[in-house]
Design an enzyme around this catalytic site. Sequence first.
Site, short mmCIF file in Angstrom:
data_model
loop_
_atom_site.label_atom_id
_atom_site.label_comp_id
_atom_site.label_asym_id
_atom_site.label_seq_id
_atom_site.Cartn_x
_atom_site.Cartn_y
_atom_site.Cartn_z
N CYS A 238 -57.51 1.68 7.82
CA CYS A 238 -58.88 1.48 8.34
C CYS A 238 -59.89 2.15 7.42
O CYS A 238 -60.95 1.61 7.16
CB CYS A 238 -59.00 2.03 9.75
SG CYS A 238 -58.62 3.78 9.90
N HIS B 158 -59.31 6.91 14.41
CA HIS B 158 -59.56 5.59 13.85
C HIS B 158 -60.96 5.55 13.26
O HIS B 158 -61.82 6.30 13.68
CB HIS B 158 -59.41 4.52 14.94
CG HIS B 158 -59.47 3.13 14.41
ND1 HIS B 158 -58.69 2.70 13.36
CD2 HIS B 158 -60.21 2.05 14.79
CE1 HIS B 158 -58.96 1.42 13.12
NE2 HIS B 158 -59.88 1.00 13.97
N GLN C 66 -56.07 -5.35 9.13
CA GLN C 66 -55.35 -4.31 8.39
C GLN C 66 -53.84 -4.43 8.56
O GLN C 66 -53.08 -3.86 7.79
CB GLN C 66 -55.83 -2.92 8.81
CG GLN C 66 -55.44 -2.53 10.23
CD GLN C 66 -56.01 -1.17 10.63
OE1 GLN C 66 -57.19 -1.02 10.90
NE2 GLN C 66 -55.15 -0.16 10.69
N ASN D 4 -64.25 -4.02 13.24
CA ASN D 4 -62.90 -3.45 13.25
C ASN D 4 -62.00 -4.19 12.27
O ASN D 4 -62.41 -5.19 11.69
CB ASN D 4 -62.34 -3.50 14.67
CG ASN D 4 -61.29 -2.42 14.90
OD1 ASN D 4 -60.92 -1.68 13.98
ND2 ASN D 4 -60.80 -2.32 16.11
#
Length: 315
Positions: free
Chosen positions: A139, A230, A133, A250
């Site tokens: 995210c 997150h 990212q 992730n």
Amino acid sequence: MAIVAVLLVSMAFIIMMSPLALSRNSHRPDEVRLMFESWMVEHGKSYDIKEKETRFQIFQSNVQFIDDENHPENSHSYTLGLNRFTNLTNEEFQKIYLSPKHSEVLPAGNASIRYPASVDWRSEGAVTSVKNQEKCGSCWAFMAVGAVEGINKIVTDNLVSLSAQELIDCDNENNGCKGGQIWKAFNFIKNNGGIDTDDDYPYKAEKKECDVDKGIYQEKCKSNLKYVDHSALVVGYGEDNGMKYWILKNTWGTDWGENGYMRIKRGSRRKYGMCGILRFSPVWPIKKEATSLNTDNENSLQIKMMNSGGESSAT
Ligand SMILES: *[C@@H]1O[C@H](CO)[C@@H](O)[C@H](O)[C@H]1NC(C)=O
Ligand SMILES: *[C@@H]1O[C@H](CO)[C@@H](O)[C@H](O)[C@H]1NC(C)=O
């Protein structure tokens, strides 16, 4: 495919397997100097004298944290190591990479369903490569497209990488690089009749004009709502030596964690699970028909039949 909001604070950024994660107590100051010098070479970073000293202090305190965590007496199920974020303080990292805190709590999911003992969508080929990212709080967009990529593969058997950038630029209900909510992103994709591919609408790590022509971590984590900042995509779960875990994909690049993934404790006694992973009810997209590619723009994936799953779709 369930999606959850995940909390990763308190130095979560230094989680990764590394040859530098030593089992002895801690590094001597001269060793830390050398580690910092080679860290700078590895990450192509140079500082002027004053900034270098400041960064060294931060680096040193991160190394101290790593050494303390890795101490054998802790018998942790994980090892921490250096990575490209080791020059940053916790506050700097949060500011750049995490989203503003979530404010909404969604209702709980359905507990009466029986699930298989383990699932890993990666082995079913339903998970695209790990993305990065970069310095953009996106995210939420990656998580949303990751879920849609998965359901699309499950229904149509095609694994297509989809455009997080389109969500960042065009989903005005969300806040681009300043965070967003997954269910709103699903609604955007649904109302938009689909979403562009990543190839056709590539990632820029900053909000741009909407281009409509294109078509097993278990410690140091707070699960209190106000700390959840997150999100990451759950791509499976399993059990290893009696330790149950969730597999998270992730968006901090492949050199983070376990090749970009992370396993986080499942079945924690905490009310909201490890790191608040159960704090929000899971959301996922549903696709019922294998729609073909759009004839006007064959790079655009049509998800006409998609609804978002879970209670959140009501909004
Ligand atoms: C931290 O290091 C990264 C390289 O890993 C670099 O891109 C970034 O600019 C550095 N930040 C600071 C504040 O030194
Ligand atoms: C929960 O799942 C069961 C089994 O699929 C279903 O019969 C029931 O209606 C569901 N309950 C809710 C509240 O969705």
